[in-house]
Motif scaffolding. Structure first.
Motif, PDB file in Angstrom:
ATOM      1  N   ARG A  82       0.872  -1.166   0.000  1.00  0.00           N
ATOM      2  CA  ARG A  82       0.000   0.000   0.000  1.00  0.00           C
ATOM      3  C   ARG A  82       0.913   1.220   0.000  1.00  0.00           C
ATOM      4  O   ARG A  82       1.828   1.309   0.812  1.00  0.00           O
ATOM      5  CB  ARG A  82      -0.862  -0.019   1.267  1.00  0.00           C
ATOM      6  CG  ARG A  82      -1.797   1.153   1.404  1.00  0.00           C
ATOM      7  CD  ARG A  82      -2.542   1.118   2.729  1.00  0.00           C
ATOM      8  NE  ARG A  82      -3.550   0.067   2.770  1.00  0.00           N
ATOM      9  CZ  ARG A  82      -3.494  -1.033   3.558  1.00  0.00           C
ATOM     10  NH1 ARG A  82      -2.467  -1.232   4.352  1.00  0.00           N
ATOM     11  NH2 ARG A  82      -4.457  -1.926   3.547  1.00  0.00           N
ATOM     12  N   VAL A  95       0.992  -5.178   2.732  1.00  0.00           N
ATOM     13  CA  VAL A  95      -0.336  -5.494   3.247  1.00  0.00           C
ATOM     14  C   VAL A  95      -0.229  -6.900   3.830  1.00  0.00           C
ATOM     15  O   VAL A  95       0.063  -7.853   3.104  1.00  0.00           O
ATOM     16  CB  VAL A  95      -1.394  -5.465   2.123  1.00  0.00           C
ATOM     17  CG1 VAL A  95      -2.750  -5.944   2.632  1.00  0.00           C
ATOM     18  CG2 VAL A  95      -1.502  -4.068   1.534  1.00  0.00           C
ATOM     19  N   LEU A  99      -4.880  -9.557   0.919  1.00  0.00           N
ATOM     20  CA  LEU A  99      -5.677  -8.414   0.458  1.00  0.00           C
ATOM     21  C   LEU A  99      -7.116  -8.878   0.274  1.00  0.00           C
ATOM     22  O   LEU A  99      -7.406  -9.718  -0.582  1.00  0.00           O
ATOM     23  CB  LEU A  99      -5.101  -7.913  -0.869  1.00  0.00           C
ATOM     24  CG  LEU A  99      -5.908  -6.858  -1.611  1.00  0.00           C
ATOM     25  CD1 LEU A  99      -5.968  -5.568  -0.804  1.00  0.00           C
ATOM     26  CD2 LEU A  99      -5.295  -6.603  -2.970  1.00  0.00           C
ATOM     27  N   MET A 114      -2.634   0.824  -3.881  1.00  0.00           N
ATOM     28  CA  MET A 114      -2.331  -0.581  -3.651  1.00  0.00           C
ATOM     29  C   MET A 114      -1.671  -1.142  -4.910  1.00  0.00           C
ATOM     30  O   MET A 114      -2.085  -0.838  -6.026  1.00  0.00           O
ATOM     31  CB  MET A 114      -3.672  -1.297  -3.431  1.00  0.00           C
ATOM     32  CG  MET A 114      -3.626  -2.450  -2.533  1.00  0.00           C
ATOM     33  SD  MET A 114      -3.601  -1.949  -0.814  1.00  0.00           S
ATOM     34  CE  MET A 114      -5.368  -1.683  -0.582  1.00  0.00           C
TER      35      MET A 114
END
Ligand SMILES: [Cu+2]
Length: 167
Positions: A82, A95, A99, A114
């Motif tokens: 991110r 992340v 996700l 992202m």
């Protein structure tokens, strides 16, 4: 035949051939309820160790799913990052925990937000290349994809019509 006529004929033929060559203006891949569209990556400058990977991921199902892992032949690791801007400085952080893609949601991995990160490149990415990769979803399972490589600093897929609007 006169030259102008020939030229017109050739350009007509060229136009006639184009729809075939462009049969896949935006490539999409499906596994279970997950659809991945237009995966692309950025070309890398010499010596780069990472490359950004981008795509649209849609969950067409009724349960949440997660992108939990991935890989690519050209990199040692695949991570989801991110991007944030803190005090005017661009940073990115992994992340963790996968996700999430909620039912009906489309998550866009794109520059500045992202994105997928191909880490520890085994080779550089050149514009026009196609790079094989794999995504792993918690429920949908494994999905093989191909990234089209756009120019260094590109903001959109080489396939996307909007690529021309992002100079
Ligand atoms: Cu990153």
């Amino acid at each position: 035949m006169t030259k102008p006529f020939l030229a017109a004929l050739i350009s007509t033929l060229a136009i006639g051939i184009m729809p075939g060559a462009m049969a896949q203006p935006s490539e999409s891949y499906r596994a279970g309820s997950i659809v991945v569209e237009t995966p692309w990556a950025r070309a890398t400058p010499g010596g780069a160790t990472v490359a950004g990977g981008y795509m649209r991921i849609t969950n067409t199902g009724s349960e949440p799913d997660r992108l939990v892992a991935g890989s690519s032949v050209i990199a040692e690791r695949f991570e989801v990052h991110r991007s944030t801007v803190v005090d005017g400085v661009a940073r990115m952080e992994p992340v963790t925990g996968g996700l999430e893609i909620r039912p009906g949601q489309t998550v866009e991995l794109k520059p500045g937000t992202m994105h997928a990160m191909l880490v520890n490149l085994r080779q550089g990415l050149k514009q026009g290349d196609t790079v094989a990769g794999m995504l792993v979803f918690e429920k949908a399972g494994v999905l093989k994809i191909k990234y089209h490589v756009a120019g260094i600093g590109a903001q959109a897929s080489p396939e996307a019509p909007s690529a021309h609007g992002n100079h």
